[in-house]
Write a protein that holds these residues in place. Structure first.
Motif, PDB file in Angstrom:
ATOM      1  N   ALA A 167       0.830  -1.198   0.000  1.00 21.18           N
ATOM      2  CA  ALA A 167       0.000   0.000   0.000  1.00 21.18           C
ATOM      3  C   ALA A 167       0.867   1.251   0.000  1.00 21.18           C
ATOM      4  O   ALA A 167       0.545   2.252  -0.659  1.00 21.18           O
ATOM      5  CB  ALA A 167      -0.935  -0.009   1.208  1.00 21.18           C
ATOM      6  N   ALA A 168       1.968   1.197   0.741  1.00 25.64           N
ATOM      7  CA  ALA A 168       2.890   2.325   0.763  1.00 25.64           C
ATOM      8  C   ALA A 168       3.536   2.533  -0.604  1.00 25.64           C
ATOM      9  O   ALA A 168       3.794   3.677  -1.016  1.00 25.64           O
ATOM     10  CB  ALA A 168       3.973   2.101   1.822  1.00 25.64           C
ATOM     11  N   LEU A 169       3.793   1.453  -1.315  1.00 30.28           N
ATOM     12  CA  LEU A 169       4.354   1.553  -2.668  1.00 30.28           C
ATOM     13  C   LEU A 169       3.381   2.268  -3.594  1.00 30.28           C
ATOM     14  O   LEU A 169       3.769   3.170  -4.346  1.00 30.28           O
ATOM     15  CB  LEU A 169       4.671   0.151  -3.203  1.00 30.28           C
ATOM     16  CG  LEU A 169       5.164   0.068  -4.634  1.00 30.28           C
ATOM     17  CD1 LEU A 169       6.522   0.738  -4.774  1.00 30.28           C
ATOM     18  CD2 LEU A 169       5.257  -1.392  -5.093  1.00 30.28           C
ATOM     19  N   ALA A 170       2.098   1.892  -3.512  1.00 32.48           N
ATOM     20  CA  ALA A 170       1.100   2.541  -4.347  1.00 32.48           C
ATOM     21  C   ALA A 170       0.970   4.022  -3.980  1.00 32.48           C
ATOM     22  O   ALA A 170       0.807   4.879  -4.867  1.00 32.48           O
ATOM     23  CB  ALA A 170      -0.247   1.830  -4.187  1.00 32.48           C
ATOM     24  N   SER A 171       1.054   4.335  -2.697  1.00 33.01           N
ATOM     25  CA  SER A 171       0.960   5.736  -2.258  1.00 33.01           C
ATOM     26  C   SER A 171       2.150   6.548  -2.756  1.00 33.01           C
ATOM     27  O   SER A 171       1.998   7.707  -3.159  1.00 33.01           O
ATOM     28  CB  SER A 171       0.900   5.808  -0.733  1.00 33.01           C
ATOM     29  OG  SER A 171      -0.309   5.245  -0.262  1.00 33.01           O
ATOM     30  N   ALA A 172       3.338   5.932  -2.743  1.00 32.65           N
ATOM     31  CA  ALA A 172       4.522   6.639  -3.251  1.00 32.65           C
ATOM     32  C   ALA A 172       4.366   6.968  -4.739  1.00 32.65           C
ATOM     33  O   ALA A 172       4.784   8.031  -5.189  1.00 32.65           O
ATOM     34  CB  ALA A 172       5.770   5.799  -3.011  1.00 32.65           C
TER      35      ALA A 172
END
Length: 220
Positions: free
Chosen positions: A213-218
């Motif tokens: 999820a953090a990857l998608a947010s980045a």
């Protein structure tokens, strides 16, 4: 073109620079901090009740390492994170996540494209499989990571841009984590419970979904 010559709009051209990887890992650290107690609750049901605490401490160390010794390439970001997690996180999660990031760093080629990231990510997942001697369906972090890797590769093959590809990978990881609830654990501490592990989400799969999820947010 070196990795640091990519500007802030690098995502629009399909390539990812050092700042993107720093944003990913710092974002992952923040999500894990926010969800630390939830991860620990999941682990209390089928493990040692320390997954959230251990990961939160480990990713805090990652943030500190990246701030004190700023990396100059995406590969250095991943290698630094991997080395820190291996050294600082107890239990199985530190070596497993650390190995995944280290292998990604070794497999990554710059400039980093969505296709190159997908290849490196798959290498990281394979490293987790080898180290943990586990496979999808064993109720482990692989139940989130493996479908995320497949979704990412499929998105790239279909010509998706990095942002869309990462969003699809994050959704696949979240779905994979939820799909561990009816499974019987076959690896790790939870496997000792046998059928009593049924009905509980695997904490490693849950934390893997947070990292994706953090990857998608980045990328957003």
């Amino acid at each position: 073109m070196g990795p640091d010559s990519m500007g802030p709009n690098s995502m629009n051209t399909g390539s990812m620079d050092t700042d993107f990887f720093l944003s990913w890992l710092n974002g992952a650290a923040e999500l894990i901090r926010l969800r630390r107690d939830h991860l620990t609750e999941l682990d209390a049901a089928i493990g040692d009740a320390d997954h959230g605490t251990n990961l939160d401490r480990g990713f805090a160390e990652v943030r500190q390492a990246l701030a004190e010794w700023p990396p100059t390439s995406p590969e250095q970001v991943l290698l630094s994170a991997g080395n820190t997690l291996i050294r600082r996180v107890g239990g199985a999660s530190g070596p497993l996540y650390g190995t995944a990031f280290r292998q990604m760093g070794k497999a990554l080629e710059t400039p980093v494209t969505a296709a190159g990231f997908a290849t490196a990510f798959e290498a990281g997942v394979r490293a987790v499989e080898r180290l943990g001697k586990a496979a999808p369906g064993d109720k482990t972090m692989l139940d989130a990571l493996a479908p995320a890797s497949k979704a990412l590769a499929r998105a790239v093959q279909e010509g998706a841009q990095a942002r869309e590809a990462f969003e699809r990978a994050a959704r696949a990881a979240e779905e994979g984590a939820k799909a561990t609830i009816p499974l019987t654990a076959r690896k790790g501490r939870a496997s000792y419970l046998g059928e009593r592990s049924i009905g509980h989400e695997d904490p490693g799969a849950a934390s893997s979904a947070l990292i994706m999820a953090a990857l998608a947010s980045a990328a957003a």
